[in-house]
Design a protein around this motif. Structure first.
Motif, PDB file in Angstrom:
ATOM      1  N   THR A 148      24.807  23.291  -6.454  1.00 56.93           N
ATOM      2  CA  THR A 148      24.885  24.109  -7.878  1.00 56.93           C
ATOM      3  C   THR A 148      25.640  22.788  -8.694  1.00 56.93           C
ATOM      4  O   THR A 148      25.527  22.985  -9.971  1.00 56.93           O
ATOM      5  CB  THR A 148      25.870  25.221  -7.892  1.00 56.93           C
ATOM      6  N   ASN A 149      26.596  21.962  -8.500  1.00 56.76           N
ATOM      7  CA  ASN A 149      27.343  21.008  -9.302  1.00 56.76           C
ATOM      8  C   ASN A 149      26.564  19.619  -9.039  1.00 56.76           C
ATOM      9  O   ASN A 149      27.092  18.883  -9.693  1.00 56.76           O
ATOM     10  CB  ASN A 149      28.600  21.068  -8.827  1.00 56.76           C
ATOM     11  N   GLY A 150      25.237  19.656  -8.722  1.00 59.55           N
ATOM     12  CA  GLY A 150      24.476  18.360  -8.899  1.00 59.55           C
ATOM     13  C   GLY A 150      24.938  17.216  -7.981  1.00 59.55           C
ATOM     14  O   GLY A 150      24.591  16.015  -8.334  1.00 59.55           O
ATOM     15  N   ASP A 151      25.512  17.618  -6.917  1.00 57.21           N
ATOM     16  CA  ASP A 151      25.762  16.479  -5.832  1.00 57.21           C
ATOM     17  C   ASP A 151      24.868  16.548  -4.749  1.00 57.21           C
ATOM     18  O   ASP A 151      25.241  17.177  -3.603  1.00 57.21           O
ATOM     19  CB  ASP A 151      27.219  16.468  -5.546  1.00 57.21           C
ATOM     20  N   ALA A 152      23.659  16.211  -5.021  1.00 56.39           N
ATOM     21  CA  ALA A 152      22.347  16.202  -3.790  1.00 56.39           C
ATOM     22  C   ALA A 152      22.799  15.538  -2.485  1.00 56.39           C
ATOM     23  O   ALA A 152      22.781  16.020  -1.484  1.00 56.39           O
ATOM     24  CB  ALA A 152      21.217  15.796  -4.345  1.00 56.39           C
ATOM     25  N   ARG A 153      23.619  14.492  -2.532  1.00 56.85           N
ATOM     26  CA  ARG A 153      23.821  13.376  -1.390  1.00 56.85           C
ATOM     27  C   ARG A 153      24.814  14.443  -0.514  1.00 56.85           C
ATOM     28  O   ARG A 153      24.846  14.429   0.641  1.00 56.85           O
ATOM     29  CB  ARG A 153      24.563  12.312  -1.782  1.00 56.85           C
ATOM     30  N   THR A 154      26.203  14.987  -1.173  1.00 65.53           N
ATOM     31  CA  THR A 154      26.810  15.896  -0.445  1.00 65.53           C
ATOM     32  C   THR A 154      26.174  16.977   0.363  1.00 65.53           C
ATOM     33  O   THR A 154      26.274  17.277   1.386  1.00 65.53           O
ATOM     34  CB  THR A 154      28.154  16.324  -1.171  1.00 65.53           C
ATOM     35  N   ALA A 155      25.305  17.754  -0.714  1.00 65.55           N
ATOM     36  CA  ALA A 155      24.548  18.849  -0.007  1.00 65.55           C
ATOM     37  C   ALA A 155      23.796  18.385   1.030  1.00 65.55           C
ATOM     38  O   ALA A 155      23.581  19.278   2.061  1.00 65.55           O
ATOM     39  CB  ALA A 155      23.885  19.247  -1.269  1.00 65.55           C
ATOM     40  N   GLN A 156      23.291  17.350   1.115  1.00 64.25           N
ATOM     41  CA  GLN A 156      22.174  17.201   2.058  1.00 64.25           C
ATOM     42  C   GLN A 156      22.830  16.771   3.471  1.00 64.25           C
ATOM     43  O   GLN A 156      22.573  17.301   4.568  1.00 64.25           O
ATOM     44  CB  GLN A 156      21.227  15.817   1.624  1.00 64.25           C
TER      45      GLN A 156
END
Length: 176
Positions: free
Chosen positions: A83-91
């Motif tokens: 939701t906050n634009g941190d794709a790397r952490t999400a992945q």
């Protein structure tokens, strides 16, 4: 990067590079790689597969019921990161969910052999997301309208940190 670290230690200690290698902590190298791939670093926004290098190959026998807490916390962390634009952490969080789930998938008993490194990374991700919520204003819904998310956002960091502490406690059982 590793060669530079080894040579620097060798020069400072006035020893052979081969001997200096034992002074190099792998987590420091992993941290440097992560920094080089940080979203704030020019050109790094396209890198999405950066993960810590795992030297730890032991597993922690974990009660299947206990694995539910880190799974839920990682899902929440992935939601906040996405939701906050941190794709790397999400992945990374989603990868950890898959690894924990794989450890408990085909159990005959109640204890799952969860990789110790997965638990370490889980605690780190949860702490990082909790920090981002508090320090960077991450929200579960950053649309600008008030849906009551401010109250939820204020409560989540403490719960995530408690879940990270649970994960660390489970992880510590490997050393007993």
């Amino acid at each position: 990067m590793l060669a530079h670290a080894v040579n620097t230690v060798a020069e400072r200690k006035d020893i052979q590079p081969r001997s200096a290698l034992r002074y190099i902590d792998p987590s420091v190298i992993a941290d440097q790689i992560a920094k080089a791939g940080a979203q704030s670093t020019d050109g790094a926004e396209g890198a999405h597969g950066i993960r810590p290098f795992r030297l730890e190959d032991r597993t922690v026998l974990t009660d299947r019921v206990v694995t539910g807490r880190p799974l839920m916390a990682l899902a929440q962390a992935a939601k906040y990161a996405t939701t906050n634009g941190d794709a790397r952490t999400a992945q990374h969080a989603i990868d950890l969910i898959c690894e924990i789930r794989a450890a408990i998938a085909d159990l005959d008993g109640e204890l799952a052999p969860v990789p110790a490194a997965v638990l370490d990374e889980t605690a780190q991700i949860l702490g990082r997301v909790a920090d981002n919520i508090e320090k960077d204003g991450w929200s579960v819904c950053p649309c600008g309208e008030d849906h009551g998310q401010a109250r939820a956002d204020a409560a989540v960091p403490a719960v995530m940190r408690a879940d990270a502490d649970l994960v660390r406690t489970v992880r510590a059982s490997i050393d007993r």
